[in-house]
Design an enzyme around this catalytic site. Structure first.
Site, short mmCIF file in Angstrom:
data_model
loop_
_atom_site.label_atom_id
_atom_site.label_comp_id
_atom_site.label_asym_id
_atom_site.label_seq_id
_atom_site.Cartn_x
_atom_site.Cartn_y
_atom_site.Cartn_z
N HIS A 100 -4.41 -0.69 6.00
CA HIS A 100 -3.95 0.09 7.16
C HIS A 100 -4.88 -0.01 8.37
O HIS A 100 -5.42 0.98 8.83
CB HIS A 100 -3.70 1.56 6.79
N LEU A 121 -4.74 9.14 8.10
CA LEU A 121 -6.04 8.47 8.16
C LEU A 121 -5.89 7.03 7.72
O LEU A 121 -5.20 6.77 6.73
CB LEU A 121 -7.05 9.19 7.25
N ALA A 163 -3.66 14.68 5.59
CA ALA A 163 -3.41 13.41 6.28
C ALA A 163 -2.34 12.62 5.56
O ALA A 163 -2.42 12.45 4.34
CB ALA A 163 -4.70 12.60 6.34
N HIS A 207 3.13 14.55 1.58
CA HIS A 207 2.53 15.87 1.35
C HIS A 207 3.62 16.89 1.64
O HIS A 207 4.41 16.70 2.57
CB HIS A 207 1.36 16.13 2.32
N ASP A 222 1.53 2.66 3.49
CA ASP A 222 0.70 3.87 3.33
C ASP A 222 1.56 5.13 3.39
O ASP A 222 1.10 6.18 3.82
CB ASP A 222 -0.41 3.93 4.39
N HIS A 234 -10.42 0.99 2.09
CA HIS A 234 -10.20 2.01 3.14
C HIS A 234 -11.38 1.88 4.08
O HIS A 234 -12.48 2.31 3.77
CB HIS A 234 -10.11 3.42 2.54
N HIS A 263 1.56 5.40 -1.71
CA HIS A 263 1.18 6.57 -2.50
C HIS A 263 2.42 7.13 -3.18
O HIS A 263 3.35 7.57 -2.50
CB HIS A 263 0.55 7.65 -1.60
N LEU A 264 2.41 7.11 -4.51
CA LEU A 264 3.56 7.64 -5.26
C LEU A 264 3.30 9.00 -5.87
O LEU A 264 4.23 9.64 -6.36
CB LEU A 264 3.97 6.65 -6.37
N ARG A 265 2.01 9.42 -5.92
CA ARG A 265 1.65 10.72 -6.53
C ARG A 265 2.08 10.77 -7.99
O ARG A 265 2.21 9.75 -8.65
CB ARG A 265 2.26 11.89 -5.73
N HIS A 274 0.88 -1.20 0.00
CA HIS A 274 0.00 0.00 0.00
C HIS A 274 0.90 1.23 0.00
O HIS A 274 1.52 1.55 1.02
CB HIS A 274 -0.90 0.01 1.24
N ASN A 310 -5.35 7.31 -5.88
CA ASN A 310 -6.08 8.55 -5.51
C ASN A 310 -5.34 9.80 -5.99
O ASN A 310 -5.05 10.71 -5.22
CB ASN A 310 -6.34 8.60 -3.99
N LYS A 331 -9.41 -0.38 -5.59
CA LYS A 331 -9.41 0.30 -4.30
C LYS A 331 -10.77 0.91 -4.02
O LYS A 331 -11.29 1.68 -4.83
CB LYS A 331 -8.34 1.39 -4.30
O1 DOR Z 1 -3.12 9.37 5.76
C1 DOR Z 1 -3.53 9.10 4.65
N1 DOR Z 1 -3.01 9.67 3.54
N2 DOR Z 1 -4.52 8.22 4.54
C2 DOR Z 1 -5.13 7.97 3.37
O2 DOR Z 1 -6.03 7.19 3.34
C3 DOR Z 1 -4.72 8.71 2.15
C4 DOR Z 1 -3.35 9.19 2.25
C5 DOR Z 1 -3.01 10.22 1.18
O3 DOR Z 1 -3.29 9.98 0.01
O4 DOR Z 1 -2.45 11.25 1.53
ZN ZN Z 2 -3.27 5.15 1.68
#
Ligand code: DOR
Ligand code: ZN
Length: 345
Positions: free
Chosen positions: A175, A220, A264, A252, A248, A137, A16-18, A14, A42, A100
């Site tokens: 998560h 989150l 988050a 940011h 996860d 989620h 996030h690579l953006r 799990h 996302n 997802k």
């Molecule tokens: O903390 C989080 N950040 N929880 C998520 O479910 C999404 C993630 C994000 O994409 O920043």
């Molecule tokens: Zn996530």
């Protein structure tokens, strides 16, 4: 105690690579240690169709430094308009490894997620037929449910009914943050798995709120009481095959974390393996680290484990950057509040 540990190369189930500059900044942090990752969809706009997932996969591979290897395992973002045939084709081609489910409004960029679960029944039934896992989620979004209860309520009101009405659907509870989540995963049989993040093994809700608000510990699902953190540590280090690593790691830029309405996410890609080795050592479970990081996840996803190995060595405290530069601002690396002694050679 030996101060060398050799493991099959880990995967992150799990991540996030953006996109764009942020992708280029964070991808090497993961690819340095991990062979593969389940890549979250996302983005803005989200990765909904097979064609969008193929294009995103190409952007990830184009952002990978030439001397690194890494396999992105792509996911589709489930919406109420998702076409079951498109999902099945993306799976059959080998491109997509999971779908997802974000309840609409649950987290970052989840506005296109699901409001009415009856409207995704056709997709879920097709996924059950073809064996494609659903990554969930697991939080309700009802305003009258306290944020610290949202995972447990989701299990009762949403997840359990979905699993009962869709026999054979393979589900990953993403998560998990509670004892309730760990207990439900344990009891779910071979079609149910659960990922656990690195940071939820370290922080409880006091770390976010006591002595000042600490935005870099806000994610989150939000970290819960200490008893839940301890339940997660027992689950991660206990050797049960239903639990595997999904960091996860969610970058940011600092000015959006340190904000009146902060984003988050904890960014752990850089130091995850050192933190996990420290946690497993503290729990007397170093012999189970490989299962959690490198074996249980591939088994659930029906993929072969990685053949190559990484070696961790124990020594003087490891140094790692406090922040990395994203091109668009800095991203703070998760601070585990303790020295880390295991470095990846
Ligand atoms: O903390 C989080 N950040 N929880 C998520 O479910 C999404 C993630 C994000 O994409 O920043
Ligand atoms: Zn996530």
């Amino acid at each position: 105690m030996s101060d060398t540990l050799t493991l099959r190369r880990p995967d992150d189930w799990h991540l996030h690579l953006r996109d764009g500059a942020m992708l280029r900044a964070v991808l090497p942090e993961t690819a340095r240690h991990f062979a593969r990752a389940i890549v979250m969809p996302n983005l803005v706009p989200p990765v909904v169709t097979g064609a969008q997932a193929a294009a995103y996969r190409d952007r990830i591979l184009a952002a990978l430094p030439g001397d690194m290897s890494f396999e992105p395992l792509m996911t589709l973002y489930l919406t109420e308009d998702t076409d079951p045939d498109d999902v099945a084709a993306a799976h059959a081609s080998g491109l997509v490894k999971a779908v997802k489910l974000y309840p609409a409004g649950a987290t970052t960029n989840s506005a296109s997620g699901v409001r009415d679960f009856d409207r995704v029944r056709g997709v879920l039934e097709r996924m059950a037929e073809i064996g494609l896992p659903l990554c969930v989620h697991g939080e309700v979004t009802d305003s009258d449910i306290d944020i610290f209860d949202r995972e447990a309520v989701f299990i009762d009101r949403v997840l359990d009914p979905i699993r009962r009405t869709t026999p054979g659907l393979r589900v990953v509870m993403e998560h998990i943050t509670t004892r309730d989540g760990a207990d439900y995963a344990r009891a779910g049989g071979p079609d149910l798995g659960a990922t656990i993040t690195t940071h939820h093994l370290i922080i409880n809700r006091n770390h976010i709120l006591v002595g000042g608000i600490r935005p870099h510990y806000y994610c989150l699902p939000v970290a819960k009481r200490e008893e839940h953190r301890l339940a997660l540590r027992a689950a991660a280090t206990g050797g049960e095959a239903c639990f595997f690593l999904g960091t996860d790691s969610a970058p940011h830029v600092d000015h959006l974390k340190e904000h009146a309405c902060g984003c988050a996410g904890c960014f752990t890609a850089t130091n995850t393996m050192s933190i996990l080795a420290e946690v497993f050592e503290q729990e007397g479970a170093l012999d189970r680290l490989e299962g959690f990081t490198s074996l249980h996840g591939p088994a659930f996803y029906r993929l072969p484990p990685n053949e190559d190995r990484i070696t961790l060595t124990r020594g003087a405290p490891v140094s790692y950057p406090a922040k990395i530069d994203s091109g668009d601002g800095t991203v703070t690396v998760f601070d585990p509040m303790m020295p880390l002694h295991w470095r990846v050679a």
